[in-house]
Design a protein around this motif. Sequence first.
Motif, PDB file in Angstrom:
ATOM      1  N   PHE A  66      39.233  31.230  46.633  1.00  0.00           N
ATOM      2  CA  PHE A  66      39.032  29.787  46.686  1.00  0.00           C
ATOM      3  C   PHE A  66      38.616  29.364  48.099  1.00  0.00           C
ATOM      4  O   PHE A  66      38.991  30.005  49.090  1.00  0.00           O
ATOM      5  CB  PHE A  66      40.305  29.051  46.280  1.00  0.00           C
ATOM      6  N   PRO A  67      37.856  28.262  48.214  1.00  0.00           N
ATOM      7  CA  PRO A  67      37.357  27.837  49.529  1.00  0.00           C
ATOM      8  C   PRO A  67      38.466  27.254  50.406  1.00  0.00           C
ATOM      9  O   PRO A  67      39.568  26.962  49.947  1.00  0.00           O
ATOM     10  CB  PRO A  67      36.325  26.764  49.170  1.00  0.00           C
ATOM     11  N   ASP A  68      38.124  27.079  51.701  1.00  0.00           N
ATOM     12  CA  ASP A  68      39.037  26.402  52.620  1.00  0.00           C
ATOM     13  C   ASP A  68      39.198  24.945  52.207  1.00  0.00           C
ATOM     14  O   ASP A  68      38.301  24.342  51.608  1.00  0.00           O
ATOM     15  CB  ASP A  68      38.507  26.449  54.055  1.00  0.00           C
ATOM     16  N   TYR A  69      40.345  24.402  52.547  1.00  0.00           N
ATOM     17  CA  TYR A  69      40.611  22.992  52.257  1.00  0.00           C
ATOM     18  C   TYR A  69      40.433  22.168  53.525  1.00  0.00           C
ATOM     19  O   TYR A  69      40.856  22.573  54.614  1.00  0.00           O
ATOM     20  CB  TYR A  69      42.034  22.813  51.737  1.00  0.00           C
TER      21      TYR A  69
ATOM     22  N   ARG B 151      43.853  28.005  48.088  1.00  0.00           N
ATOM     23  CA  ARG B 151      44.210  29.380  47.717  1.00  0.00           C
ATOM     24  C   ARG B 151      45.707  29.485  47.402  1.00  0.00           C
ATOM     25  O   ARG B 151      46.109  30.156  46.450  1.00  0.00           O
ATOM     26  CB  ARG B 151      43.821  30.336  48.853  1.00  0.00           C
ATOM     27  N   GLU B 152      46.526  28.813  48.229  1.00  0.00           N
ATOM     28  CA  GLU B 152      47.968  28.826  47.985  1.00  0.00           C
ATOM     29  C   GLU B 152      48.316  28.128  46.678  1.00  0.00           C
ATOM     30  O   GLU B 152      49.205  28.570  45.942  1.00  0.00           O
ATOM     31  CB  GLU B 152      48.696  28.155  49.150  1.00  0.00           C
TER      32      GLU B 152
ATOM     33  N   SER C 138      40.703  33.967  32.620  1.00  0.00           N
ATOM     34  CA  SER C 138      40.013  34.363  33.844  1.00  0.00           C
ATOM     35  C   SER C 138      39.188  33.174  34.324  1.00  0.00           C
ATOM     36  O   SER C 138      38.280  32.712  33.618  1.00  0.00           O
ATOM     37  CB  SER C 138      39.110  35.574  33.589  1.00  0.00           C
ATOM     38  N   VAL C 139      39.514  32.651  35.505  1.00  0.00           N
ATOM     39  CA  VAL C 139      38.870  31.423  35.973  1.00  0.00           C
ATOM     40  C   VAL C 139      38.408  31.573  37.416  1.00  0.00           C
ATOM     41  O   VAL C 139      39.065  32.209  38.237  1.00  0.00           O
ATOM     42  CB  VAL C 139      39.824  30.211  35.860  1.00  0.00           C
ATOM     43  N   ASP C 140      37.228  30.969  37.716  1.00  0.00           N
ATOM     44  CA  ASP C 140      36.811  30.809  39.100  1.00  0.00           C
ATOM     45  C   ASP C 140      37.368  29.474  39.590  1.00  0.00           C
ATOM     46  O   ASP C 140      38.184  28.842  38.912  1.00  0.00           O
ATOM     47  CB  ASP C 140      35.286  30.882  39.220  1.00  0.00           C
ATOM     48  N   PHE C 141      36.923  29.010  40.765  1.00  0.00           N
ATOM     49  CA  PHE C 141      37.492  27.782  41.318  1.00  0.00           C
ATOM     50  C   PHE C 141      37.200  26.582  40.427  1.00  0.00           C
ATOM     51  O   PHE C 141      38.085  25.754  40.162  1.00  0.00           O
ATOM     52  CB  PHE C 141      36.953  27.548  42.731  1.00  0.00           C
ATOM     53  N   ASP C 142      35.967  26.473  39.924  1.00  0.00           N
ATOM     54  CA  ASP C 142      35.638  25.357  39.035  1.00  0.00           C
ATOM     55  C   ASP C 142      36.470  25.414  37.757  1.00  0.00           C
ATOM     56  O   ASP C 142      36.967  24.394  37.270  1.00  0.00           O
ATOM     57  CB  ASP C 142      34.145  25.373  38.690  1.00  0.00           C
TER      58      ASP C 142
END
Length: 388
Positions: free
Chosen positions: A192-195, A221-222, A368-372
């Motif tokens: 996952f990207p940075d927040y 990510r957390e 199974s998932v990506d960020f979206d």
Amino acid sequence: MSDEILNKLRYRSESDDLDFKQAQYHFIGGNDTTKSEVLKDILAMANAWREGTGYIVLGFKDQRPHPAEVTGITEQIDDAQLQQFVNSKVKPKLTFRYEEHLYEGKTVGLISVPKQKRPFYIGNAYGKLKSNVVYVRRGSSTDEAEPTEVIAMASDDASHVEIKVDLLVQTPDNADLPDMFAHDYLHLTELFPDYEKPRTRSSSFDIGISSIMHDNRSFLREMGEYIRISRALILVQFVLRNHSQTQLTNVKLEIMVDPLDSQEVEMQEGDKLPKKPRSQWSPLHQEFQSTLLQRESMLQVDDSGIMPLCSVRFGALLPGEQGRSTDSLALIPRGPGKVRLRFRILAAELTAPIESERVLETAGEILSVDFDGFQKFMKAQTRPELAS
């Protein structure tokens, strides 16, 4: 202590497991000679030939064949002081309990000595007591045990004690752990990207706050890891009940997990699970969190071997006593299937571990998932975890 126990004891005569004392021991403010009296009586009761708990009842006058007369005691003794005094001199460590109770309008005392591995003795002479001598209660008197009797004590205790222990597997709210669980199993397919919190025009007050608050760049990510674990989590606690007629010492429960359907199962200490993450953090909050972690748990997970092993140390359990794990074991299946929990109960009094097992079944769907996909999943659950 209860009236029921005292009612039963006062109608009995003195014996190997019962001693009446009309007055309190001269312990507080006493000298070595007077204080050695209570030490001698506790030692003799601990070494007595008996099947169950032995009792020294204070504030009762033996009136055989009639019920013991309640005389009461005027001096009080603190259990912690008595424990420290006795176990600073006795070898090995001796388990007993001292209680005071109001009975028929008078204060009485009760020293309870559970059956446990013998012999007990003191390493150094004290008051009227000799060093390395085993004192034993016989009927209503105390004698010095012969060497052959001391040997017989050890062999008798090792061969004639029947150990009965119950293991209860429960949820953190003390309910029986169910055999079936239905969960979601999230597999995160990308990092996952940075927040970064969106910036707006700030007042002078906001500027002051922002100087101590920092963006948690790992927040997304957390949060993904937190949701992955919480959706599949099974929390387990354990209770051991000692139904034996003897004390158990160095009691330990070992738990191993066998996935039966090839799915992975993570095992963690419950108090080390990730907490719900914050989108911002401050040094003050981190310092506070670090102080909360400075506590040794009775439940520990060792993952250095081929298979993770959870150990729960209960210490000593008196006859009829139960011990409860203060922390939870966290099981995190990576998918649906059956899981076998294998248990081993160990104690110094056991010649072999007591083994048992339990099979749990987990049902549900692997996602199974990506960020979206993760964001869509969270919206579908109508949960606000991603709100900044």
